[in-house]
Write an enzyme that holds these catalytic residues in place. Sequence first.
Site, PDB file in Angstrom:
ATOM      1  N   ARG A   1     -25.346  -2.089   7.270  1.00  0.00           N
ATOM      2  CA  ARG A   1     -25.401  -3.320   7.454  1.00  0.00           C
ATOM      3  C   ARG A   1     -25.872  -4.386   8.442  1.00  0.00           C
ATOM      4  NH1 ARG A   1     -20.035  -4.479   4.053  1.00  0.00           N
ATOM      5  NH2 ARG A   1     -21.266  -3.195   2.565  1.00  0.00           N
TER       6      ARG A   1
ATOM      7  N   LYS B 242       0.644  -1.182  -0.118  1.00  0.00           N
ATOM      8  CA  LYS B 242       0.421  -0.174  -0.033  1.00  0.00           C
ATOM      9  C   LYS B 242       1.147   1.720  -0.150  1.00  0.00           C
ATOM     10  CE  LYS B 242      -4.202   1.414   2.229  1.00  0.00           C
ATOM     11  NZ  LYS B 242      -5.188   1.692   2.673  1.00  0.00           N
TER      12      LYS B 242
ATOM     13  N   GLU C 293     -19.241  -5.054  10.106  1.00  0.00           N
ATOM     14  CA  GLU C 293     -20.343  -4.549  11.317  1.00  0.00           C
ATOM     15  C   GLU C 293     -21.006  -5.331  11.750  1.00  0.00           C
ATOM     16  OE1 GLU C 293     -19.617  -3.791   8.361  1.00  0.00           O
ATOM     17  OE2 GLU C 293     -18.409  -1.491   8.883  1.00  0.00           O
TER      18      GLU C 293
HETATM   19  C1  LIG Z   1     -19.050  -1.065   5.561  1.00  0.00           C
HETATM   20  C2  LIG Z   1     -17.517  -0.462   5.095  1.00  0.00           C
HETATM   21  N1  LIG Z   1     -16.507  -0.328   6.370  1.00  0.00           N
HETATM   22  C3  LIG Z   1     -16.094   0.249   6.346  1.00  0.00           C
HETATM   23  C4  LIG Z   1     -15.423   0.731   5.750  1.00  0.00           C
HETATM   24  C5  LIG Z   1     -13.922   1.709   5.563  1.00  0.00           C
HETATM   25  N2  LIG Z   1     -13.164   1.043   4.597  1.00  0.00           N
HETATM   26  C6  LIG Z   1     -13.095   1.859   3.425  1.00  0.00           C
HETATM   27  S1  LIG Z   1     -11.505   1.576   2.899  1.00  0.00           S
HETATM   28  C7  LIG Z   1     -11.131   0.180   4.147  1.00  0.00           C
HETATM   29  C8  LIG Z   1     -10.130  -0.181   4.602  1.00  0.00           C
HETATM   30  C9  LIG Z   1     -10.212  -1.887   2.961  1.00  0.00           C
HETATM   31  O1  LIG Z   1      -8.806  -2.490   2.546  1.00  0.00           O
HETATM   32  P1  LIG Z   1      -8.341  -3.569   2.015  1.00  0.00           P
HETATM   33  O2  LIG Z   1      -9.857  -4.000   1.011  1.00  0.00           O
HETATM   34  O3  LIG Z   1      -7.252  -4.064   1.982  1.00  0.00           O
HETATM   35  O4  LIG Z   1      -8.586  -2.512   0.966  1.00  0.00           O
HETATM   36  P2  LIG Z   1      -6.574  -1.374   0.799  1.00  0.00           P
HETATM   37  O5  LIG Z   1      -6.590  -0.017   1.498  1.00  0.00           O
HETATM   38  O6  LIG Z   1      -5.649  -1.915   1.578  1.00  0.00           O
HETATM   39  O7  LIG Z   1      -6.003  -2.019  -0.162  1.00  0.00           O
HETATM   40  C10 LIG Z   1     -12.344   0.400   5.237  1.00  0.00           C
HETATM   41  C11 LIG Z   1     -11.962  -0.522   6.342  1.00  0.00           C
HETATM   42  C12 LIG Z   1     -15.973   0.801   4.805  1.00  0.00           C
HETATM   43  N3  LIG Z   1     -15.869   1.284   3.337  1.00  0.00           N
HETATM   44  N4  LIG Z   1     -16.953  -0.113   3.844  1.00  0.00           N
END
Ligand SMILES: Cc1ncc(C[n+]2csc(CCOP(=O)(O)OP(=O)(O)O)c2C)c(N)n1
Length: 646
Positions: free
Chosen positions: A405, A288, A377
């Site tokens: 959710r 990342k 969630e």
């Molecule tokens: C249902 C939901 N919960 C929390 C989030 C907040 N959120 C957005 S990106 C993220 C991290 C996602 O991690 P990953 O899928 O590994 O993607 P990366 O950022 O590492 O590329 C979170 C927790 C969200 N968008 N949707």
Amino acid sequence: MLVEPGELLAAINSPDDLKKLSEDQLVQVSQELRQFIIDSVSIYGGHFGASLGVVELTVALHYVFNTPYDQLVWDVGHQAYGHKILTGRRDRFPTNRRYGGMSGFPKRKESEYDAFGVGHSSTSIGAALGMAVASDYKGEKDRQHIAVIGDGAMTAGMAFEALNHAGVANSNLLVILNDNCMSIDPNVGALKEYLTDITTSRTYNKVRDELWNVLGKLSKFGPNPQQIARKVEQAMKATLLKQSNLFEALNFRYFGPVDGHDVQHLATILRDLKTIPGPKILHCVTVKGKGYALAEKDQTLWHAPGLFDKITGEIHTKTYEKPQPPKYQDVFGHTMVELAEQNDKVMGVTPAMPSGCSLNIMMKAMPDRAFDVGIAEQHAVTFSAGLATQGLVPFCNIYSSFMQRAYDQVLHDVALQNLNVVFCLDRAGFAGADGPTHHGCYDIAYMRSIPNMVVSAPMNEEELRNLMYTAQLPDMGPFSIRYPRGEGMMPEWRTPLKKIAVGTGRVVREGEGVAILSIGHIGNYAAKATQQLAAEGLNVGHYDMRFAKPLDEEMLAAALSKYKAIVTVEDGCLPGGFGAAILEFMADHGYSVPVKRLGIPDRIVEHGTQDELYKECGFDVAGIAAAVREMAGKVAAKAAVEKVVL
Ligand SMILES: Cc1ncc(C[n+]2csc(CCOP(=O)(O)OP(=O)(O)O)c2C)c(N)n1
Ligand SMILES: CC(=O)[C@@H](O)[C@H](O)COP(=O)(O)O
Ligand SMILES: [Mg+2]
């Protein structure tokens, strides 16, 4: 244009242009794309590290697949900046996340390349599977369906539900697991450990690479060597990896782990995978923030850093002469520690937003009493319910829009059993630049409909602290507290903790003629409006109701008897919201005072700053003042008519 694309990127206005490049040029175009993202986000803002991490994957996908016919679904979509730039939206990038501009997430109405609208996580596999099954039904045998999902998003139940279905649907689905060991904060849970186990098993990776090298050479002689190699690889996985075959057990063919930054290798693999039918998963290992050293080093900070100097890496923050009010999230975080020190039953729970909601303060101070459960969630709520059955008082902090959710869990697991769970709904109301996927519009309406649930919203830091204090007192039952993204009002916010009687509001100012009833932080806008109106000679009443449920019936009855017209103000949806609660009360108790409700209308409101959106919806300071003037005008007109009649 403040940001100029590199030579190759400048000629790419669609994936067809990308396909004109030789495979050797993919490295350069990837570098140019990465630079364009760095240059743009540094001056226009937005999500950062995630898009940098998938630059090569993005290039390889659009190089190999026939998008938009082949359907490419990005999970969450915060990593899709490269995708947007390659699909004809490079010139619109300066408008990214701005009012009237391009959305920060893929959006179907924005481009035919955005196969599915996203923002909330873990939807990609289910959506792409739906598309794949539709293709089967329509006989589109050549169509490809690809879901790109991060390791963080993969922790959610929805992702597992979709894998479970896909494993038997036997449709043409490629899941690309973009594994960077990060959610916004470091990823958590057993799946993360499993993925780390696969990626770090050197013996397995070495033997597998050698095997596939041999396979590559033998495949010229027909498909048989592939089948043999696959069998050998499966046996090898079972013996060499601690826990093998999680994906294979679900009938997916598992490929990888591969280096997600080797664009040419990715193109080769993707081309091969196109020829393999059925459900398959490609495990890509990426970093990342790749290519921007500071973002690689502090991946949480650089998830969405705001504007920064791309040369020095300095993140621009405003400087002030006087102390400023804190963010509500920080008041929550510090108050949690304070409450937990006083009450050993208090616990903290967050689904993957420890730095976003500031529960990380408690996680650091009391690691055995605060939990990040991953993007989950529904589980966060039911887990909290379980804690509550044992006499603990969990504070489950979930962004308002993500809580959508877990509606059933709030109802079925908490409210039906009247358990003492406190729901802190951060980012309630307009989220701002993230837009409609993230606006927390609906929580007053959906929480209000749940029996036993207290629905409250503080107007300032002191009220937030006092509501939190009240919520953890014995036998309060399910208790929700909503507050917005951003700062409150009180630089001196560490006020003594005091109980607020549930269902009581407070008078902000007495007036005559028209009264404003507000709930939550937006009440500060109402307060400013009343000051402006006072300067014009309109003496308007203002009540900070604090609770949408139970309502302060005594206060309401008094206000409805005293004033000739009412304006309600909320940073939430009008259907079923706070204003609707007031109208219900009036209907039930026979009041017929004219009411004007201000809040989020029954339509999708796009992205912009919070203030731009308040203005658009007519509940910024000017909008509130205008509504009061309108009501005051009606009151005066009615009084004039009554005078003539008399
Ligand atoms: C249902 C939901 N919960 C929390 C989030 C907040 N959120 C957005 S990106 C993220 C991290 C996602 O991690 P990953 O899928 O590994 O993607 P990366 O950022 O590492 O590329 C979170 C927790 C969200 N968008 N949707
Ligand atoms: C993509 C996503 O869902 C998060 O990154 C979100 O944008 C965070 O919002 P805040 O900046 O309000 O924490
Ligand atoms: Mg990740």
